[in-house]
Enzyme design. Structure first.
Site, PDB file in Angstrom:
ATOM      1  N   PRO A   2      -2.698   3.495  -4.767  1.00  0.00           N
ATOM      2  CA  PRO A   2      -3.252   3.685  -3.405  1.00  0.00           C
ATOM      3  C   PRO A   2      -4.722   4.300  -3.523  1.00  0.00           C
ATOM      4  O   PRO A   2      -4.777   5.231  -4.159  1.00  0.00           O
ATOM      5  CB  PRO A   2      -2.424   4.703  -2.754  1.00  0.00           C
ATOM      6  CG  PRO A   2      -1.060   4.504  -3.411  1.00  0.00           C
ATOM      7  CD  PRO A   2      -1.354   4.173  -4.835  1.00  0.00           C
ATOM      8  N   GLU A   3      -5.487   3.655  -3.017  1.00  0.00           N
ATOM      9  CA  GLU A   3      -6.978   4.222  -3.221  1.00  0.00           C
ATOM     10  C   GLU A   3      -7.301   4.259  -1.672  1.00  0.00           C
ATOM     11  O   GLU A   3      -6.716   4.172  -0.781  1.00  0.00           O
ATOM     12  CB  GLU A   3      -7.801   2.765  -3.787  1.00  0.00           C
ATOM     13  CG  GLU A   3      -7.401   2.643  -5.005  1.00  0.00           C
ATOM     14  CD  GLU A   3      -8.044   1.366  -5.939  1.00  0.00           C
ATOM     15  OE1 GLU A   3      -9.360   1.163  -5.491  1.00  0.00           O
ATOM     16  OE2 GLU A   3      -7.587   0.437  -6.615  1.00  0.00           O
TER      17      GLU A   3
END
Length: 285
Positions: A2-3
């Site tokens: 998850p960015e």
DNA sequence: CATCAACCCTGAGAGC
DNA sequence: TGCTCTCAGGGTTGAT
């Protein structure tokens, strides 16, 4: 994985609510479950469980890759690291009995309402904090790349201050907040900059290109609700629009050269050898 | 200051 | 089929 775009997508759902749950704001904590103690970075798990009870969620925010929930007193902050999600869901079945947790739920806030907030994290790298001052956790982060005040000139000056390989520098959250492996590779490709270039060798026009590339890549990611590569993250589409990431051996969409994969800063790194020309040897690390 | 290995973890995919 | 091995990745820590 998850960015910034994935976290932004999660935050937007929690903030606005969806067809299956109401907005998170306003709910008051009744009890807290911790099923993996090491998920709690600060304070200790028992203290966390005590201090959160009775607290109301006042807001739902993102800072870099962090999820930030200001409470009536203090702040609840979470980071998903490699895998994970933050779900709002019903906590009771039709008879009023507590619904079981899912297999990878590590920290769960049960509200006085029939809802709960579940921090799930397969790889157990994710962390949560309860702090009085959010800067204790978020204080050392670099600028928000999508902020209106983050300019190309500023990025150029920041790059000048370091003599580092550009890719690990962009992934350094102290330098700029929110980029991970996927969006860094995609941004560098879009800017036509080789991942091993030294940061202080970038010209002003290259910095400008990089600035635009980072923002466009992140905005595209948000528009597609993030990238669903990891089996845990659902609903995103951006993986279908990768130009180099995990496209090793395929043709470059610009020049049809073969996409290469190497390791930079201990991370798998994808690039086009033609569009992103390698730096001179004297410039390498 | 910059770089790098090791570490924390699990599940997927490869190889046998 | 089922076992073992390797790899992936965000961030921290300690060594060089």
């Amino acid at each position: 994985m998850p960015e910034l775009p994935e976290v932004e997508t999660i935050i937007t759902r929690l903030k606005q609510g969806t067809s299956s749950h109401p907005p998170l704001e306003g709910h008051v904590v009744e009890s807290v479950q911790v099923t993996w103690a090491r998920s709690v970075s600060k304070p200790d798990p028992v203290s966390l469980q005590k201090v959160l009870i009775g607290q109301q969620v006042l807001d739902v925010r993102r800072r870099g890759k962090f999820l930030h929930f200001p409470l009536s007193q203090g702040h609840f902050i979470a980071h998903l690291r490699m895998s994970g999600d933050m779900r709002m869901e019903p906590r009771l079945d039709s008879t009023g009995k507590a619904l079981p947790l899912q297999a990878y739920d590590r920290v769960v806030l049960n509200f006085e309402s029939p809802w709960r907030l579940a921090f799930s994290n397969i790889r157990k790298f994710g962390r949560v904090w309860y702090v009085t001052d959010p800067l204790e956790v978020l204080g050392d982060l670099g600028p928000e790349p999508l902020s209106e005040t983050f300019s190309a000139d500023q990025l150029f000056l920041m790059l000048q201050r370091h003599n580092r390989q550009i890719k690990p520098l962009l992934m350094d959250q102290h330098f700029i907040a929110g980029l991970g492996n996927i969006y860094t590779d995609e941004s560098l490709f879009r800017a036509k900059i080789h991942p091993l270039r030294r940061s202080n060798t970038l010209s002003e026009s290259e910095a400008k290109r990089l600035h635009a590339a980072i923002r466009e890549t992140l905005q595209d990611g948000i528009r597609k609700n993030g990238a669903s590569l990891d089996w845990i993250y659902r609903g995103g589409d951006f993986q279908n629009y990768f130009q180099v990431y995990q496209r090793t051996g395929e043709n470059c969409p610009n020049c049809s050269a073969t996409i290469q994969k190497t390791v930079v800063g201990q991370r798998g790194t994808h690039y086009c050898p033609t569009c992103q020309p390698a730096p001179e040897m004297s410039n390498k690390g």
